[in-house]
Design a protein around this motif. Structure first.
Motif, PDB file in Angstrom:
ATOM      1  N   VAL A 126       0.824  -1.199   0.000  1.00 62.01           N
ATOM      2  CA  VAL A 126       0.000   0.000   0.000  1.00 62.01           C
ATOM      3  C   VAL A 126       0.861   1.253   0.000  1.00 62.01           C
ATOM      4  O   VAL A 126       0.575   2.228  -0.695  1.00 62.01           O
ATOM      5  N   GLY A 127       1.948   1.238   0.755  1.00 63.91           N
ATOM      6  CA  GLY A 127       2.785   2.424   0.855  1.00 63.91           C
ATOM      7  C   GLY A 127       3.664   2.686  -0.365  1.00 63.91           C
ATOM      8  O   GLY A 127       4.337   3.720  -0.432  1.00 63.91           O
ATOM      9  N   ARG A 128       3.644   1.765  -1.354  1.00 60.88           N
ATOM     10  CA  ARG A 128       4.513   1.934  -2.538  1.00 60.88           C
ATOM     11  C   ARG A 128       3.701   1.892  -3.833  1.00 60.88           C
ATOM     12  O   ARG A 128       4.264   1.697  -4.914  1.00 60.88           O
ATOM     13  N   GLN A 129       2.400   2.074  -3.735  1.00 58.54           N
ATOM     14  CA  GLN A 129       1.577   2.006  -4.929  1.00 58.54           C
ATOM     15  C   GLN A 129       1.778   3.194  -5.854  1.00 58.54           C
ATOM     16  O   GLN A 129       1.337   3.183  -6.993  1.00 58.54           O
ATOM     17  N   HIS A 130       2.432   4.244  -5.365  1.00 55.03           N
ATOM     18  CA  HIS A 130       2.700   5.398  -6.225  1.00 55.03           C
ATOM     19  C   HIS A 130       3.929   5.160  -7.116  1.00 55.03           C
ATOM     20  O   HIS A 130       4.238   5.987  -7.979  1.00 55.03           O
ATOM     21  N   LEU A 131       4.651   4.041  -6.907  1.00 61.29           N
ATOM     22  CA  LEU A 131       5.817   3.695  -7.718  1.00 61.29           C
ATOM     23  C   LEU A 131       5.421   2.654  -8.759  1.00 61.29           C
ATOM     24  O   LEU A 131       4.612   1.761  -8.485  1.00 61.29           O
ATOM     25  N   PHE A 132       5.996   2.757  -9.915  1.00 59.91           N
ATOM     26  CA  PHE A 132       5.660   1.861 -11.026  1.00 59.91           C
ATOM     27  C   PHE A 132       6.755   0.807 -11.190  1.00 59.91           C
ATOM     28  O   PHE A 132       7.951   1.135 -11.204  1.00 59.91           O
ATOM     29  N   ARG A 133       6.326  -0.448 -11.335  1.00 57.20           N
ATOM     30  CA  ARG A 133       7.258  -1.534 -11.681  1.00 57.20           C
ATOM     31  C   ARG A 133       7.273  -1.649 -13.199  1.00 57.20           C
ATOM     32  O   ARG A 133       6.265  -2.055 -13.810  1.00 57.20           O
ATOM     33  N   ILE A 134       8.378  -1.262 -13.814  1.00 53.65           N
ATOM     34  CA  ILE A 134       8.451  -1.170 -15.264  1.00 53.65           C
ATOM     35  C   ILE A 134       9.547  -2.086 -15.812  1.00 53.65           C
ATOM     36  O   ILE A 134      10.486  -2.487 -15.104  1.00 53.65           O
ATOM     37  N   ARG A 135       9.393  -2.382 -17.089  1.00 47.83           N
ATOM     38  CA  ARG A 135      10.359  -3.199 -17.822  1.00 47.83           C
ATOM     39  C   ARG A 135      10.643  -2.494 -19.144  1.00 47.83           C
ATOM     40  O   ARG A 135       9.729  -2.192 -19.902  1.00 47.83           O
ATOM     41  N   HIS A 136      11.953  -2.214 -19.422  1.00 47.39           N
ATOM     42  CA  HIS A 136      12.294  -1.492 -20.648  1.00 47.39           C
ATOM     43  C   HIS A 136      13.693  -1.909 -21.109  1.00 47.39           C
ATOM     44  O   HIS A 136      14.461  -2.521 -20.359  1.00 47.39           O
ATOM     45  N   ASP A 137      14.022  -1.552 -22.353  1.00 54.47           N
ATOM     46  CA  ASP A 137      15.321  -1.876 -22.943  1.00 54.47           C
ATOM     47  C   ASP A 137      16.226  -0.648 -22.940  1.00 54.47           C
ATOM     48  O   ASP A 137      15.770   0.470 -23.190  1.00 54.47           O
ATOM     49  N   VAL A 138      17.498  -0.892 -22.666  1.00 55.30           N
ATOM     50  CA  VAL A 138      18.502   0.170 -22.656  1.00 55.30           C
ATOM     51  C   VAL A 138      19.604  -0.216 -23.634  1.00 55.30           C
ATOM     52  O   VAL A 138      20.076  -1.372 -23.648  1.00 55.30           O
ATOM     53  N   PHE A 139      20.012   0.745 -24.430  1.00 54.23           N
ATOM     54  CA  PHE A 139      21.059   0.524 -25.435  1.00 54.23           C
ATOM     55  C   PHE A 139      22.412   0.777 -24.774  1.00 54.23           C
ATOM     56  O   PHE A 139      22.814   1.925 -24.553  1.00 54.23           O
TER      57      PHE A 139
END
Length: 367
Positions: A102-115
């Motif tokens: 509940v205390g971390r719902q403002h953060l997004f768990r994301i997956r992305h590519d970096v060159f």
């Protein structure tokens, strides 16, 4: 060879081909003493390796190969990153996002590519550059190594060298990395290639034996001579003649010694002599005598001693009697023991002895 036979070429002073271990060891010592020579790359071959400190020559060849690679461009690849951020980037990992506290719902768990350039090949190159920069004693190598490290500063060093070598790609997009790999292996494994059939597949090199012998003699003579002897290699101060106030045909004796106002000219020749074959002049070359005569006239003023040095063999194991160009100019032909790293008749005997030398240096030749 295509038939499966292995052809091994050893230094030509060897007459007994039954025992080839000693000639191989000797060849390794000679190459290590003169590793700054130009060479010819004759392709990839199966070679053996021997343990040896990383030489300045190997470091120089590696740095030049990396410099060419960096100028052409390092290989970048996409790497997938999974992180937690305050913003959306790439793809949202819905499964992990739903499990956020509940205390971390403002953060997004994301997956992305970096060159990134963080590939196995670049990590190995960075590790080899670190070793090269800390091992070299040559100012040029040190400067180039630190310049290259600055250009790839964002790339981490390899933490698993063996696994990264296994991951080194060999596709057509990585073809320009191939010249660098053998030098990386030699530096990271602290080994040097040996001409001979072996399990290591890498660069096959050809060295000019006359230059190897010249550098080998030069290196060992520098260590043997007293500190007050001035040693100059490949002197370029004299010309054979002058034309319109300019020198023509530069004279370059291998070694020029001077001590207490006297000078000596030494030249090395990688040839076999036969002391019993006087009818054919022991195998000596007339052109070599012309060359030493010119050295004696220009560097010594036609007075003194010039010396030809040949490798010691079973047929040439003692100095020849002196050859006289004139009453004041002599030529000596001396054998050099490749195993003992010394002249059979030490060059110090040609030098005028100071009081401190007389207790340890006999004076036989210069009388």
């Amino acid at each position: 060879m295509p038939s499966g036979r292995c052809l091994e070429i050893l230094p030509k002073y060897v007459h007994d081909t039954a025992n080839v271990k000693e000639p191989r060891k000797l060849l390794c010592r000679i190459i290590q003493a003169a590793m700054d020579l130009p060479f010819r790359d004759v392709g990839v071959a199966n070679l053996a390796l021997f343990d040896a400190p990383v030489s300045e020559w190997v470091i120089r060849q590696f740095l030049l190969a990396v410099d060419r690679l960096v100028k052409r461009g390092l290989r970048f690849d996409y790497a997938q990153m999974e992180e937690e951020q305050r913003f959306l980037r790439g793809q949202l990992d819905i499964a992990r996002q739903l499990r956020q506290p509940v205390g971390r719902q403002h953060l997004f768990r994301i997956r992305h590519d970096v060159f990134l350039p963080d590939g196995a090949e670049n990590r190995l190159i960075k590790s080899a550059l670190v070793i090269a920069g800390t091992s070299t004693q040559d100012a040029r190598n040190w400067r180039l190594a630190h310049e290259l490290r600055g250009l790839i500063a964002e790339i981490p060093s390899s933490q698993q060298i063996r696994e990264d070598f296994k991951s080194w790609r060999r596709d057509r997009l990585m073809a320009h990395y191939e010249p660098v790999r053998p030098w990386c292996e030699l530096i990271l494994r602290q080994q040097l290639p040996l001409a001979g059939s072996g399990a290591w597949r890498g660069i096959s090199l050809l060295f000019p034996m006359e230059k190897l012998f010249e550098r080998y003699v030069e290196t060992n003579l520098r260590e043997a001579l007293p500190g007050d002897v001035r040693f100059v290699s490949q002197s370029t101060s004299k010309y054979l003649c002058a034309h319109e106030e300019q020198g023509f045909f530069q004279l370059r004796p291998d070694i020029l010694l001077s001590r207490q106002g006297q000078r000596w000219v030494l030249d090395t020749k990688w040839k076999l002599l036969h002391t019993l074959d006087r009818a054919n002049h022991y195998g000596l070359s007339q052109s070599d005598f012309y060359q030493l005569f010119a050295y004696g006239q220009k560097h010594l003023g036609g007075k003194g001693d010039v010396i030809l040095i040949y490798p010691k063999t079973s047929e040439f194991f003692a100095p020849l009697p002196p050859f006289h160009f004139s009453d004041s100019l002599r030529l000596w032909v001396l054998p050099f023991d490749l195993h003992e790293k010394q002249l059979i008749e030490p060059i110090l005997k040609l030098l005028p002895c100071s009081p401190c030398d007389k207790t340890r240096i006999p004076t036989l030749l210069y009388q």
